[in-house]
Design an enzyme around this catalytic site. Structure first.
Site, PDB file in Angstrom:
ATOM      1  N   SER A 105     -49.603  71.719 111.158  1.00 23.40           N
ATOM      2  CA  SER A 105     -48.747  72.678 111.863  1.00 23.40           C
ATOM      3  C   SER A 105     -48.702  73.993 111.093  1.00 23.40           C
ATOM      4  O   SER A 105     -48.973  75.049 111.651  1.00 23.40           O
ATOM      5  CB  SER A 105     -47.340  72.109 112.084  1.00 23.40           C
ATOM      6  OG  SER A 105     -46.736  71.724 110.868  1.00 23.40           O
ATOM      7  N   SER A 114     -53.204  67.859 105.473  1.00 22.59           N
ATOM      8  CA  SER A 114     -53.197  68.153 106.906  1.00 22.59           C
ATOM      9  C   SER A 114     -54.528  68.742 107.369  1.00 22.59           C
ATOM     10  O   SER A 114     -54.752  68.879 108.574  1.00 22.59           O
ATOM     11  CB  SER A 114     -52.053  69.123 107.241  1.00 22.59           C
ATOM     12  OG  SER A 114     -52.205  70.357 106.556  1.00 22.59           O
ATOM     13  N   GLY A 176     -44.826  75.626 108.669  1.00 22.94           N
ATOM     14  CA  GLY A 176     -44.890  75.119 110.035  1.00 22.94           C
ATOM     15  C   GLY A 176     -43.737  74.158 110.271  1.00 22.94           C
ATOM     16  O   GLY A 176     -43.541  73.214 109.504  1.00 22.94           O
ATOM     17  N   GLY A 178     -43.229  71.853 112.384  1.00 20.96           N
ATOM     18  CA  GLY A 178     -43.567  70.475 112.721  1.00 20.96           C
ATOM     19  C   GLY A 178     -43.544  69.562 111.509  1.00 20.96           C
ATOM     20  O   GLY A 178     -42.822  68.561 111.470  1.00 20.96           O
ATOM     21  N   TYR A 469     -40.186  64.734  95.528  1.00 16.34           N
ATOM     22  CA  TYR A 469     -39.917  65.252  96.879  1.00 16.34           C
ATOM     23  C   TYR A 469     -41.198  65.185  97.701  1.00 16.34           C
ATOM     24  O   TYR A 469     -42.221  65.771  97.312  1.00 16.34           O
ATOM     25  CB  TYR A 469     -39.408  66.680  96.775  1.00 16.34           C
ATOM     26  CG  TYR A 469     -39.070  67.348  98.094  1.00 16.34           C
ATOM     27  CD1 TYR A 469     -38.542  66.633  99.165  1.00 16.34           C
ATOM     28  CD2 TYR A 469     -39.265  68.711  98.265  1.00 16.34           C
ATOM     29  CE1 TYR A 469     -38.219  67.253 100.365  1.00 16.34           C
ATOM     30  CE2 TYR A 469     -38.938  69.351  99.453  1.00 16.34           C
ATOM     31  CZ  TYR A 469     -38.418  68.614 100.501  1.00 16.34           C
ATOM     32  OH  TYR A 469     -38.102  69.229 101.690  1.00 16.34           O
ATOM     33  N   ASN A 471     -42.191  66.582 100.362  1.00 13.76           N
ATOM     34  CA  ASN A 471     -42.768  67.852 100.820  1.00 13.76           C
ATOM     35  C   ASN A 471     -43.466  68.617  99.703  1.00 13.76           C
ATOM     36  O   ASN A 471     -44.109  69.637  99.963  1.00 13.76           O
ATOM     37  CB  ASN A 471     -41.705  68.735 101.467  1.00 13.76           C
ATOM     38  CG  ASN A 471     -41.575  68.476 102.961  1.00 13.76           C
ATOM     39  OD1 ASN A 471     -42.264  67.634 103.513  1.00 13.76           O
ATOM     40  ND2 ASN A 471     -40.691  69.200 103.619  1.00 13.76           N
ATOM     41  N   TYR A 472     -43.341  68.137  98.458  1.00  9.57           N
ATOM     42  CA  TYR A 472     -44.156  68.651  97.353  1.00  9.57           C
ATOM     43  C   TYR A 472     -45.194  67.575  97.012  1.00  9.57           C
ATOM     44  O   TYR A 472     -45.254  67.067  95.899  1.00  9.57           O
ATOM     45  CB  TYR A 472     -43.309  68.954  96.120  1.00  9.57           C
ATOM     46  CG  TYR A 472     -42.273  70.032  96.305  1.00  9.57           C
ATOM     47  CD1 TYR A 472     -42.381  70.978  97.322  1.00  9.57           C
ATOM     48  CD2 TYR A 472     -41.176  70.108  95.457  1.00  9.57           C
ATOM     49  CE1 TYR A 472     -41.429  71.964  97.482  1.00  9.57           C
ATOM     50  CE2 TYR A 472     -40.221  71.100  95.606  1.00  9.57           C
ATOM     51  CZ  TYR A 472     -40.346  72.019  96.629  1.00  9.57           C
ATOM     52  OH  TYR A 472     -39.396  72.995  96.783  1.00  9.57           O
TER      53      TYR A 472
END
Length: 533
Positions: A105, A114, A176, A178, A469, A471-472
């Protein structure tokens, strides 16, 4: 030797021919399948490596240039859905043809998962960037935002409708939406309102069977899992319905920098003791960097206290005077502005940049980098901080970002969503090392440096597990091998990212995607066959 060489060369030619043929076949089969499921011309959304637009598209939202090096495997094709049913078609065709999908995203995955694959080829990137519509309902205190939109675009569209509404998500405006919310989505209003994932009302996803589901049809278990359980394990996010939160017409920001020579160590030690306890309207993060020292040729470490306060300067100064006088904040350090202007300020844009920059949807901040994360439960002593400074002065472009918790983050139960880093957490640390083009092919010393710093920090951060985390994303914590996921193996990083929520995520994954169609190097695994029965 001559006969040996003459044997090898034809063999290599045959191998290459087979490789090219299989690549063509892969693309053709996917093309034919998509063509039978979607109504728009595929020329508008189907990109193979021989298309001149392929590489610019692949590179367009990739944040970590390390993931674009020639040595890194590239997708066989990129598909850019134009409507929701196109995403369904991608899932149906990939499953039918036994092809692997990567879903992008915003391209901010720190390890590039991704848009690259460490273990599985060939693969297809489903790039959601053309699904970016945003609808804001001020009366209903909500907004619907498609997965390919950025948080900056969402912020802009909210502010366009109201000066007293906002949304508590990321500080980096090109994220992004998403994937961002699937990991939690923290930002400068987290102490007041929690995470972006704490403020989601509904979602639309495509599941492993190619069905479009909303909250009601997916059920509360899957709805729980996608709000913080990590991206691309349970389905493809099409859109989120998020809850808007109130913001004042006027907020206040400041950045105050202290070097080692100005008492940086003692001030940061004090920040650790108070940052999570200050008024929840106040968010003060610390950005640690290396810069020029007082004498020519010398380097020093600096800590920049970068803050957002949801209110005016007078009340801010009162709070700081009582709770954190050591920083020495003065009125001249503070700037009052709108919430949208503060978004640009916290993101690092110069004051001369207009808010419309948020509509560009792509980041201009791209680097070669490696990152890690930690959560801290007790203040790091001054001696521990001095050990950090010593290591910082040995690296070219190191960075640490210290984000305070407390406030709403301590009030929400750890099991409320998969993101578990709540009670008892003082702050989160992000470590980053960056390098330039000249070293793009030899990042070894920088990666080695950050790993040594991470090892050094083990005495000062959370334990059993040492939390991280999601997202890291950090593949140093472990990864799935050879296109399969192993529960025991995945538990190593799963417990770090999700703590006690990991087992529930695994049970949900096993139920909604038993064939493990949605997978990547750190995806949630399914239970072993025996455990499913």
């Amino acid at each position: 030797m001559e006969s040996s060489t003459s044997t090898i060369i034809p063999f290599l030619v045959i191998l290459l021919a087979v490789s090219y043929a299989s690549s063509d076949s892969f693309q053709q089969n996917f093309y034919k399948c998509l063509n039978s499921h979607i109504s728009v011309p595929l020329s508008t959304c189907f990109y193979t490596p021989d298309n001149p637009l392929f590489t610019p598209l692949l590179n367009s939202s990739a944040q970590n240039l390390r993931c674009l090096l020639p040595s890194v495997a590239k997708p066989e094709l990129i598909f850019t859905p134009l409507v929701e049913s196109d995403v369904q078609a991608a899932v149906i065709c990939a499953k039918q043809l036994n092809m692997q999908l990567r879903i992008r995203s915003g391209g901010h995955d720190y390890e590039g998962l991704s848009y690259i694959s460490e273990v599985e080829t060939p693969f297809v990137v489903v790039d959601m960037s053309k699904l970016r519509s945003i609808s804001v309902d001020i009366q209903g205190n909500s907004a619907c935002v498609e997965a390919g939109a950025t948080v900056g675009e969402l912020y802009y569209r909210i502010a366009e409708k109201s000066k007293i509404h906002g949304y508590p998500a990321g500080l980096c405006t090109s994220l992004g939406i998403g994937g961002h919310i699937t990991g939690g989505a923290y930002g400068s209003m987290m102490r007041k309102y929690g995470l972006g994932a704490d403020n989601v009302l509904d979602a639309r996803i495509v599941d492993a069977n190619g069905k479009i589901l909303d909250r009601e049809s997916m059920g509360e278990d899957l709805f729980w899992a996608i709000r913080g359980g990590g991206g691309a394990s349970f389905g493809i996010i099409l859109s989120w319905k998020v809850k808007l939160v109130p913001v004042p017409e006027t907020v206040t920001v400041f950045t105050v920098t202290k070097t080692l020579e100005e008492g940086a160590t003692k001030i940061l030690y004090k920040w650790q003791q108070v940052a999570d306890k200050l008024d929840e309207d106040l968010f003060i993060r610390v950005i640690t960097q290396v810069g020029n020292g007082a004498k020519e040729g010398e380097k020093t470490v600096s800590n920049s206290y970068n803050a957002l306060f949801l209110g005016g300067v007078d009340r801010l100064l009162q709070i700081m005077g009582q709770g954190f006088p050591e920083l020495g904040l003065q009125r001249k350090d503070c700037v009052e502005m709108s919430w949208l202007e503060s978004v640009l300020y916290i993101a690092g844009y110069p004051s001369s940049v207009p808010p419309e920059v948020l509509l560009q949807g792509k980041s201009s901040f791209k680097n070669y980098f490696k990152a890690k994360s930690d959560f801290v439960k007790e203040p790091i002593p001054e001696s521990g901080l001095e050990g950090i400074w010593k290591r910082f002065l040995e690296e070219d472009s190191p960075l640490m970002i210290w984000n305070p918790y407390g406030g709403m983050m301590s009030k929400i139960p750890e099991s409320d969503i998969p993101f578990p880093h709540r009670n008892g957490t003082l702050f989160k640390i992000q470590y980053v090392t960056l390098w330039g083009d000249a070293e793009k092919d030899s990042p070894g010393k920088h990666v080695d440096w950050i790993r040594k710093l991470y090892n050094y920090m083990s005495n000062y951060v959370s334990k059993f597990p040492r939390e991280a985390y999601v997202n890291y994303r950090d593949l140093d914590l472990g990864m799935n091998k050879n296109g399969s996921t192993d529960f025991v193996q995945a538990s190593v990083w799963g417990s770090k990212y999700f703590k006690n929520n990991f087992n529930r995520l695994v049970r949900i994954k096993t139920k909604v995607d038993p064939d493990n169609f949605f997978r990547h190097e750190q995806s949630i695994p399914t239970l072993p066959t025996a455990a499913k029965q």
